[in-house]
Design a protein around this motif. Structure first.
Motif, mmCIF file in Angstrom:
data_model
loop_
_atom_site.group_PDB
_atom_site.id
_atom_site.type_symbol
_atom_site.label_atom_id
_atom_site.label_comp_id
_atom_site.label_asym_id
_atom_site.label_seq_id
_atom_site.Cartn_x
_atom_site.Cartn_y
_atom_site.Cartn_z
ATOM 1 N N VAL A 1 9.291 4.673 -12.969
ATOM 2 C CA VAL A 1 9.929 3.189 -12.697
ATOM 3 C C VAL A 1 10.366 2.410 -13.791
ATOM 4 C CG1 VAL A 1 9.380 1.289 -11.103
ATOM 5 C CG2 VAL A 1 8.140 3.180 -10.610
ATOM 6 N N THR A 2 11.483 1.993 -13.506
ATOM 7 C CA THR A 2 11.851 0.921 -14.455
ATOM 8 C C THR A 2 11.171 -0.475 -14.620
ATOM 9 O OG1 THR A 2 14.289 1.751 -14.196
ATOM 10 C CG2 THR A 2 13.996 -0.496 -15.442
ATOM 11 N N CYS B 1 -8.032 4.871 -0.972
ATOM 12 C CA CYS B 1 -6.637 4.916 -1.005
ATOM 13 C C CYS B 1 -6.047 5.655 0.521
ATOM 14 C CB CYS B 1 -6.112 5.803 -2.001
ATOM 15 S SG CYS B 1 -6.443 5.300 -3.602
ATOM 16 N N VAL B 2 -4.836 5.200 0.811
ATOM 17 C CA VAL B 2 -4.447 5.841 2.109
ATOM 18 C C VAL B 2 -3.224 6.267 1.464
ATOM 19 C CG1 VAL B 2 -3.469 3.555 2.486
ATOM 20 C CG2 VAL B 2 -3.638 5.243 4.365
ATOM 21 N N SER B 3 -2.732 7.531 2.268
ATOM 22 C CA SER B 3 -1.597 8.378 1.944
ATOM 23 C C SER B 3 -0.585 8.031 3.167
ATOM 24 C CB SER B 3 -1.935 9.691 1.629
ATOM 25 O OG SER B 3 -0.600 10.425 1.381
ATOM 26 N N GLU B 4 0.587 7.619 2.792
ATOM 27 C CA GLU B 4 1.515 7.438 3.885
ATOM 28 C C GLU B 4 2.971 8.153 3.223
ATOM 29 O OE1 GLU B 4 0.649 3.300 6.044
ATOM 30 O OE2 GLU B 4 0.880 3.219 3.789
ATOM 31 N N GLU B 5 3.891 8.342 4.469
ATOM 32 C CA GLU B 5 5.128 8.945 3.938
ATOM 33 C C GLU B 5 5.909 8.087 2.976
ATOM 34 O OE1 GLU B 5 7.456 10.156 7.141
ATOM 35 O OE2 GLU B 5 6.115 11.394 8.134
ATOM 36 N N THR B 6 5.645 6.693 3.180
ATOM 37 C CA THR B 6 6.391 5.722 2.331
ATOM 38 C C THR B 6 5.556 5.634 0.692
ATOM 39 O OG1 THR B 6 4.908 4.012 3.255
ATOM 40 C CG2 THR B 6 7.233 4.412 3.996
ATOM 41 N N GLY B 7 4.401 6.132 0.625
ATOM 42 C CA GLY B 7 3.795 6.066 -0.691
ATOM 43 C C GLY B 7 2.283 6.161 -0.496
ATOM 44 N N VAL B 8 1.768 5.707 -1.755
ATOM 45 C CA VAL B 8 0.179 5.781 -1.569
ATOM 46 C C VAL B 8 -0.054 4.412 -1.822
ATOM 47 C CG1 VAL B 8 -2.022 6.324 -2.948
ATOM 48 C CG2 VAL B 8 -0.322 8.168 -2.288
ATOM 49 N N ALA C 1 5.230 4.645 -5.252
ATOM 50 C CA ALA C 1 6.149 5.515 -4.662
ATOM 51 C C ALA C 1 7.190 6.033 -5.602
ATOM 52 C CB ALA C 1 6.667 5.079 -3.068
ATOM 53 N N ARG C 2 8.227 6.831 -5.190
ATOM 54 C CA ARG C 2 9.151 7.121 -5.864
ATOM 55 C C ARG C 2 10.154 5.980 -6.598
ATOM 56 N NH1 ARG C 2 11.525 12.424 -6.432
ATOM 57 N NH2 ARG C 2 10.222 13.062 -5.075
ATOM 58 N N ARG C 3 10.016 5.745 -7.570
ATOM 59 C CA ARG C 3 11.103 4.730 -8.300
ATOM 60 C C ARG C 3 10.609 3.140 -7.676
ATOM 61 N NH1 ARG C 3 14.780 8.920 -7.482
ATOM 62 N NH2 ARG C 3 15.537 9.689 -9.507
#
Length: 233
Positions: free
Chosen positions: A148-149, A205-212, A226-228
């Protein structure tokens, strides 16, 4: 018969001239003596000479005598730390991310517990890796691809990584880290989407398709990664 007047005797006329010369000589002598006295009093050496230049050295004024100096704040260099970094940051798209501790805690509590997933896990895609307990220096999640920037200057220390790859959950808040290392393991068990960890400590923590999403119940802080994209609260 009238007698003829007798002219003055030659001797008498001649006698008056030396007397005049004597008087004149006496006056001249007095004038000479007066001039000599004046010259002697003043001295012939008293004729003014060319003026001399005298240089006087004056010490510069002391600091106390000068005008008060204006303090110039000298800027100090600070490296990112848990106390310098704000505890509420957001970067990237933030799709599906909670934006408060209460929202994140409710999301974690509503997920089903995943038996056996306690100290560490990876997301089903393998792109997110987390360590819940026993982490150094703190519980954290890392992104393998899609770093992430930084959302603001100063989050990354000079000379190191220039983007954020890890979020650490410290007592003072969730801290983004521009890391060049890793504190997680690729072979940790997977935490399926919709499931949460079952660690005994305050961090869950919880894991979801959108992120953690992870929260620290003891210090009321948390983060989403999450990604970026990431959010800290």
């Amino acid at each position: 018969m009238h007698g003829r007047s007798t002219p003055p005797a030659r001797g008498a006329a001649v006698g008056t001239r030396p007397a005049a010369r004597a008087a004149l000589g006496t006056g001249t002598a007095l004038a000479a003596l007066l001039l000599a006295g004046l010259l002697g009093g003043c001295g012939v050496t008293d004729i003014p000479s060319a003026p001399k230049t005298v240089t006087v050295l004056v010490d510069p004024p002391s600091a106390s005598a000068s005008a008060p100096a204006t303090e110039t704040p000298v800027p100090t260099e600070t490296a990112p730390s848990s106390t310098a970094v704000p505890t509420a940051l957001a970067a990237g798209a933030q799709r599906g991310a909670p934006h408060s501790f209460a929202e994140a805690a409710a999301r974690v509590a509503g997920a089903k517990p995943a038996g056996g997933v306690t100290s560490a896990f990876v997301s089903p895609s393998g792109n997110l890796r987390c360590i819940v307990t026993g982490g150094a220096p703190a519980p954290a999640c890392e992104v393998v691809e899609g770093r992430v920037t930084p959302p603001q200057p100063g989050l990354c220390a000079p000379g190191g990584a220039s983007d954020i790859g890890r979020i650490e959950l410290r007592a003072g808040g969730a801290v983004p880290v521009c890391n060049g290392d890793t504190v997680t393991h690729a072979d940790a068990p997977k935490l399926e989407y919709g499931s949460r960890t079952t660690a005994a400590g305050p961090v869950q923590c919880v894991s979801e398709e959108t992120g953690v999403t992870c929260v620290d119940q003891a210090h009321q802080h948390g983060f989403f990664l999450a990604r970026r994209t990431f959010v800290t609260f």
